[in-house]
Design a protein around this motif. Structure first.
Motif, PDB file in Angstrom:
ATOM      1  N   VAL A  57      -4.345  -2.644   5.277  1.00  0.00           N
ATOM      2  CA  VAL A  57      -3.133  -2.745   4.468  1.00  0.00           C
ATOM      3  C   VAL A  57      -1.902  -2.756   5.373  1.00  0.00           C
ATOM      4  N   ALA A  58      -1.120  -3.811   5.271  1.00  0.00           N
ATOM      5  CA  ALA A  58       0.158  -3.892   5.982  1.00  0.00           C
ATOM      6  C   ALA A  58       1.278  -3.449   5.048  1.00  0.00           C
ATOM      7  N   MET A  59       2.223  -2.734   5.590  1.00  0.00           N
ATOM      8  CA  MET A  59       3.375  -2.339   4.795  1.00  0.00           C
ATOM      9  C   MET A  59       4.315  -3.534   4.596  1.00  0.00           C
ATOM     10  N   GLY A  60       5.119  -3.486   3.563  1.00  0.00           N
ATOM     11  CA  GLY A  60       6.071  -4.565   3.318  1.00  0.00           C
ATOM     12  C   GLY A  60       7.060  -4.739   4.448  1.00  0.00           C
ATOM     13  N   ASN A  61       7.294  -3.686   5.206  1.00  0.00           N
ATOM     14  CA  ASN A  61       8.203  -3.715   6.344  1.00  0.00           C
ATOM     15  C   ASN A  61       7.483  -3.998   7.660  1.00  0.00           C
ATOM     16  N   ALA A  62       6.193  -4.339   7.594  1.00  0.00           N
ATOM     17  CA  ALA A  62       5.394  -4.557   8.808  1.00  0.00           C
ATOM     18  C   ALA A  62       5.841  -5.802   9.554  1.00  0.00           C
ATOM     19  N   VAL A  63       5.555  -5.820  10.852  1.00  0.00           N
ATOM     20  CA  VAL A  63       5.810  -7.022  11.644  1.00  0.00           C
ATOM     21  C   VAL A  63       4.855  -8.114  11.196  1.00  0.00           C
ATOM     22  N   ASP A  64       5.230  -9.354  11.434  1.00  0.00           N
ATOM     23  CA  ASP A  64       4.447 -10.491  10.940  1.00  0.00           C
ATOM     24  C   ASP A  64       3.017 -10.492  11.467  1.00  0.00           C
ATOM     25  N   ALA A  65       2.836 -10.036  12.717  1.00  0.00           N
ATOM     26  CA  ALA A  65       1.496 -10.030  13.311  1.00  0.00           C
ATOM     27  C   ALA A  65       0.538  -9.145  12.528  1.00  0.00           C
ATOM     28  N   ILE A  66       1.028  -8.068  11.942  1.00  0.00           N
ATOM     29  CA  ILE A  66       0.186  -7.167  11.158  1.00  0.00           C
ATOM     30  C   ILE A  66      -0.064  -7.753   9.769  1.00  0.00           C
ATOM     31  N   LYS A  67       0.955  -8.313   9.173  1.00  0.00           N
ATOM     32  CA  LYS A  67       0.777  -8.939   7.857  1.00  0.00           C
ATOM     33  C   LYS A  67      -0.232 -10.080   7.931  1.00  0.00           C
ATOM     34  N   ALA A  68      -0.251 -10.766   9.070  1.00  0.00           N
ATOM     35  CA  ALA A  68      -1.137 -11.927   9.222  1.00  0.00           C
ATOM     36  C   ALA A  68      -2.612 -11.552   9.206  1.00  0.00           C
ATOM     37  N   VAL A  69      -2.956 -10.342   9.648  1.00  0.00           N
ATOM     38  CA  VAL A  69      -4.372  -9.945   9.713  1.00  0.00           C
ATOM     39  C   VAL A  69      -4.760  -8.991   8.589  1.00  0.00           C
ATOM     40  N   ALA A  70      -3.798  -8.553   7.793  1.00  0.00           N
ATOM     41  CA  ALA A  70      -4.078  -7.584   6.736  1.00  0.00           C
ATOM     42  C   ALA A  70      -4.759  -8.243   5.532  1.00  0.00           C
ATOM     43  N   ASP A  71      -5.504  -7.439   4.793  1.00  0.00           N
ATOM     44  CA  ASP A  71      -6.118  -7.896   3.544  1.00  0.00           C
ATOM     45  C   ASP A  71      -5.154  -7.774   2.370  1.00  0.00           C
ATOM     46  N   LEU A  72      -4.157  -6.921   2.554  1.00  0.00           N
ATOM     47  CA  LEU A  72      -3.255  -6.591   1.454  1.00  0.00           C
ATOM     48  C   LEU A  72      -1.911  -6.180   2.037  1.00  0.00           C
ATOM     49  N   VAL A  73      -0.828  -6.538   1.362  1.00  0.00           N
ATOM     50  CA  VAL A  73       0.511  -6.112   1.775  1.00  0.00           C
ATOM     51  C   VAL A  73       1.071  -5.193   0.699  1.00  0.00           C
ATOM     52  N   ALA A  74       1.415  -3.981   1.096  1.00  0.00           N
ATOM     53  CA  ALA A  74       1.944  -2.971   0.181  1.00  0.00           C
ATOM     54  C   ALA A  74       3.471  -3.060   0.139  1.00  0.00           C
ATOM     55  N   PRO A  75       4.104  -2.394  -0.804  1.00  0.00           N
ATOM     56  CA  PRO A  75       5.561  -2.255  -0.737  1.00  0.00           C
ATOM     57  C   PRO A  75       5.967  -1.552   0.560  1.00  0.00           C
ATOM     58  N   SER A  76       7.232  -1.525   0.851  1.00  0.00           N
ATOM     59  CA  SER A  76       7.712  -0.968   2.121  1.00  0.00           C
ATOM     60  C   SER A  76       7.585   0.548   2.151  1.00  0.00           C
ATOM     61  N   ASN A  77       7.767   1.096   3.348  1.00  0.00           N
ATOM     62  CA  ASN A  77       7.708   2.552   3.506  1.00  0.00           C
ATOM     63  C   ASN A  77       8.810   3.259   2.732  1.00  0.00           C
ATOM     64  N   ASP A  78       9.958   2.612   2.562  1.00  0.00           N
ATOM     65  CA  ASP A  78      11.055   3.231   1.811  1.00  0.00           C
ATOM     66  C   ASP A  78      10.882   3.089   0.306  1.00  0.00           C
ATOM     67  N   GLU A  79       9.824   2.390  -0.101  1.00  0.00           N
ATOM     68  CA  GLU A  79       9.466   2.275  -1.522  1.00  0.00           C
ATOM     69  C   GLU A  79       8.193   3.059  -1.822  1.00  0.00           C
ATOM     70  N   GLU A  80       7.850   3.970  -0.935  1.00  0.00           N
ATOM     71  CA  GLU A  80       6.614   4.754  -1.045  1.00  0.00           C
ATOM     72  C   GLU A  80       5.397   3.851  -1.176  1.00  0.00           C
ATOM     73  N   GLY A  81       5.408   2.785  -0.369  1.00  0.00           N
ATOM     74  CA  GLY A  81       4.349   1.790  -0.448  1.00  0.00           C
ATOM     75  C   GLY A  81       2.971   2.343  -0.177  1.00  0.00           C
ATOM     76  N   ALA A  82       2.849   3.276   0.783  1.00  0.00           N
ATOM     77  CA  ALA A  82       1.537   3.844   1.100  1.00  0.00           C
ATOM     78  C   ALA A  82       0.973   4.585  -0.112  1.00  0.00           C
TER      79      ALA A  82
END
Length: 284
Positions: free
Chosen positions: A236-261
């Motif tokens: 799971v990549a956070m919504g605020n994650a760098v593109d390299a992490i989003k590219a390999v993630a199975d899922l993108v969550a909301p950002s850390n400031d949105e309590e995405g985890a």
């Protein structure tokens, strides 16, 4: 009940922590509930254990803690180190030669199990490291060995971003196969012994629990989370994650400031949480 996912590896900065470097009551409540009901929650961070204990001082977790990007693993939050991976002194000498020749280095920090060392103890070191650890560093010079085994290197280039990119390339080319350096979204470059990363630590810990990687959820946002996100059954990549992490993630969550985890874990473990009487805290 039979669950698809049985273990969680959770990054801190940019993931479990907000931009103000705090864990929200909702996130703390959730991870403690999951662990209390048999789902190990392993913190996996680039931070040293001193800072982890400060950030999580009101959180009760009993699982191992992966610190310093996998270089040191503790048995639990207030436990002893159960494994560490120091960088040989001969390799550090090669590293010194590269940075001295480049002329691009402004400051340097060495991590060890018992503390940390810096070339210059300045205001940036205090704000970035000392303030969160409640522990001052020892000041060193490059011509004398550090008394403790060194597990991690942090380099502050002179000019950002020019020197950062050049120094990153120079170091990885010169020390390939011995020390791995990786980018960060802040000013510093980080280095660990080659083969050390959060993903490798995750494999070993999951094995000790008898949990296959397919049953592991990993959450992160930075380059140092790459192997962990790739190897987990659900990365799971956070919504605020760098593109390299989003590219390999199975899922993108909301950002850390949105309590995405917390939000994504509540969805992933929904049935289990209902069965175990979880009462969510909605704070945002």
């Amino acid at each position: 009940m039979k669950m698809r996912y049985r273990m969680i590896f959770l990054d801190l900065d940019g993931t479990a922590l907000t931009s103000e470097k705090r864990i929200t009551p909702r996130t703390a409540h959730l991870v403690q509930h999951l662990e209390a009901h048999g789902v190990p929650v392993v913190i996996a961070t680039g931070r040293a254990i001193f800072a982890v204990r400060e950030f999580l001082r009101d959180v009760r977790l009993a699982s191992p803690v992966v610190t310093l990007n996998g270089a040191v693993v503790f048995s639990h939050l207030y436990g002893a180190p159960q494994e560490y991976h120091p960088i040989p002194w001969a390799w550090l000498q090669e590293f010194f030669q590269v940075v001295q020749k480049s002329g691009r280095l402004q400051n340097l920090l060495f991590e060890s199990i018992h503390g940390y060392y810096v070339l210059t103890y300045d205001h940036e070191i205090f704000e970035t490291f000392t303030d969160y650890r409640n522990l001052p560093p020892k000041v060193i010079t490059l011509d004398k060995p550090v008394s403790d085994p060194v597990t991690n290197l942090l380099l502050r280039p002179r000019r950002i971003p020019e020197d950062k990119e050049l120094l990153y390339r120079e170091l990885n080319a010169a020390l390939d196969g011995r020390i791995r350096f990786f980018k960060t979204s802040w000013e510093w470059i980080e280095g660990v012994r080659y083969g050390v990363n959060k993903g490798a630590a995750m494999e070993r810990i999951a094995l000790t629990y008898g949990i296959p990687l397919d049953s592991v959820v990993a959450l992160g946002d930075e380059w140092n989370d790459l192997e962990m996100i790739q190897k987990a059954g659900l990365g799971v990549a956070m919504g605020n994650a760098v593109d390299a992490i989003k590219a390999v993630a199975d899922l993108v969550a909301p950002s850390n400031d949105e309590e995405g985890a917390a939000r994504v874990l509540e969805e992933i473990f929904y049935d289990f949480l209902v069965e175990t009487g979880y009462a969510p805290l909605h704070t945002s």
